[in-house]
Design a protein around this motif. Sequence first.
Motif, short mmCIF file in Angstrom:
data_model
loop_
_atom_site.label_atom_id
_atom_site.label_comp_id
_atom_site.label_asym_id
_atom_site.label_seq_id
_atom_site.Cartn_x
_atom_site.Cartn_y
_atom_site.Cartn_z
N HIS A 12 22.83 41.70 33.15
CA HIS A 12 23.85 42.27 33.23
C HIS A 12 24.27 43.22 34.15
O HIS A 12 25.23 43.38 34.73
N SER A 13 23.26 43.91 34.46
CA SER A 13 23.29 44.94 35.90
C SER A 13 23.84 44.19 36.91
O SER A 13 24.70 44.46 37.84
N GLY A 14 23.29 42.98 37.34
CA GLY A 14 23.46 42.21 38.46
C GLY A 14 25.01 41.67 38.22
O GLY A 14 25.73 41.58 39.43
N GLN A 15 25.35 41.17 37.15
CA GLN A 15 26.71 40.69 37.00
C GLN A 15 27.86 41.98 37.21
O GLN A 15 28.74 41.59 37.84
N THR A 16 27.29 43.12 36.78
CA THR A 16 28.46 44.03 36.89
C THR A 16 28.59 44.36 38.51
O THR A 16 29.67 44.64 38.90
N LEU A 17 27.29 44.36 38.97
CA LEU A 17 27.26 44.84 40.39
C LEU A 17 27.97 43.70 41.33
O LEU A 17 28.78 44.12 42.19
N ARG A 18 28.00 42.54 40.75
CA ARG A 18 28.35 41.45 41.65
C ARG A 18 29.82 41.52 41.51
O ARG A 18 30.64 41.32 42.53
N LEU A 19 30.43 41.89 40.20
CA LEU A 19 32.02 41.63 40.10
C LEU A 19 32.46 43.18 40.70
O LEU A 19 33.66 43.06 41.11
N LEU A 26 38.45 42.10 47.17
CA LEU A 26 39.54 42.02 46.90
C LEU A 26 40.42 43.02 47.26
O LEU A 26 41.65 42.84 48.16
N ILE A 27 40.02 44.17 47.14
CA ILE A 27 40.79 45.39 47.47
C ILE A 27 40.94 45.43 48.99
O ILE A 27 42.05 46.03 49.49
N VAL A 29 40.99 43.23 51.36
CA VAL A 29 41.96 42.21 51.60
C VAL A 29 43.42 42.86 51.49
O VAL A 29 44.53 42.72 52.47
N ALA A 30 43.75 43.28 50.27
CA ALA A 30 44.79 44.03 49.89
C ALA A 30 45.23 45.22 50.81
O ALA A 30 46.39 45.01 51.23
N ILE A 31 44.27 46.13 50.95
CA ILE A 31 44.57 47.02 51.95
C ILE A 31 44.73 46.63 53.20
O ILE A 31 45.82 47.17 53.89
N GLY A 32 44.10 45.80 53.73
CA GLY A 32 44.40 44.99 55.18
C GLY A 32 45.89 44.38 55.29
O GLY A 32 46.43 44.62 56.18
N LEU A 33 46.28 43.81 54.25
CA LEU A 33 47.60 43.30 54.01
C LEU A 33 48.60 44.52 54.07
O LEU A 33 49.60 44.32 54.87
N LEU A 34 48.23 45.52 53.31
CA LEU A 34 49.27 46.55 53.16
C LEU A 34 49.09 47.18 54.71
O LEU A 34 50.50 47.62 55.11
N LEU A 71 35.35 43.36 56.41
CA LEU A 71 34.64 44.06 55.67
C LEU A 71 34.53 43.27 54.10
O LEU A 71 33.74 43.49 53.51
N ALA A 72 35.91 42.70 53.67
CA ALA A 72 35.83 41.91 52.60
C ALA A 72 34.84 40.77 52.58
O ALA A 72 34.01 40.79 51.53
N LEU A 73 34.44 40.27 53.87
CA LEU A 73 33.44 39.15 53.92
C LEU A 73 31.94 39.88 53.65
O LEU A 73 31.02 39.35 53.01
#
Length: 130
Positions: A12-19, A26-27, A29-34, A71-73
């Motif tokens: 569960h900790s690993g899944q939370t960290l992965r998410l 995702l953030i 890429v969005a900041i880069g687009l902005l 950074l996203a990668l």
Amino acid sequence: MDLHWMELLLSHSGQTLRLGLEFLSLISVAIGLLAVLSGARKLRLREIPPHLIQRGPVTLARVTFGSWVALALEFQLGADVVLTTISREPNALIQLGAVALIRTFLNFFLALELRQEDRPSEHQRSMNDS
């Protein structure tokens, strides 16, 4: 000794960290687009050298967005490492390893391209030397 609860906690900790890492990707890429759309200097990851500003808005946008994608990668690669760590299936490990390898190569070539863009052109160097 029953280690089942520790295994569940790790999973569960690993899944939370992965998410969390995927969300940060995702953030990014969005900041880069902005940053590209707004042209805001404060949203850039690093100081833009004057020779890039002189090359034009397309080069500046590519370097700005490319920095955020790199950074996203990195965040995505971290998420892959976490998923590989908590996965139990051999096929999943092979698949995740292949995805991580592809993302590493993408990030390497993107960073290489950004470094090449960062270098002043021969014309710019000769003008600076004069």
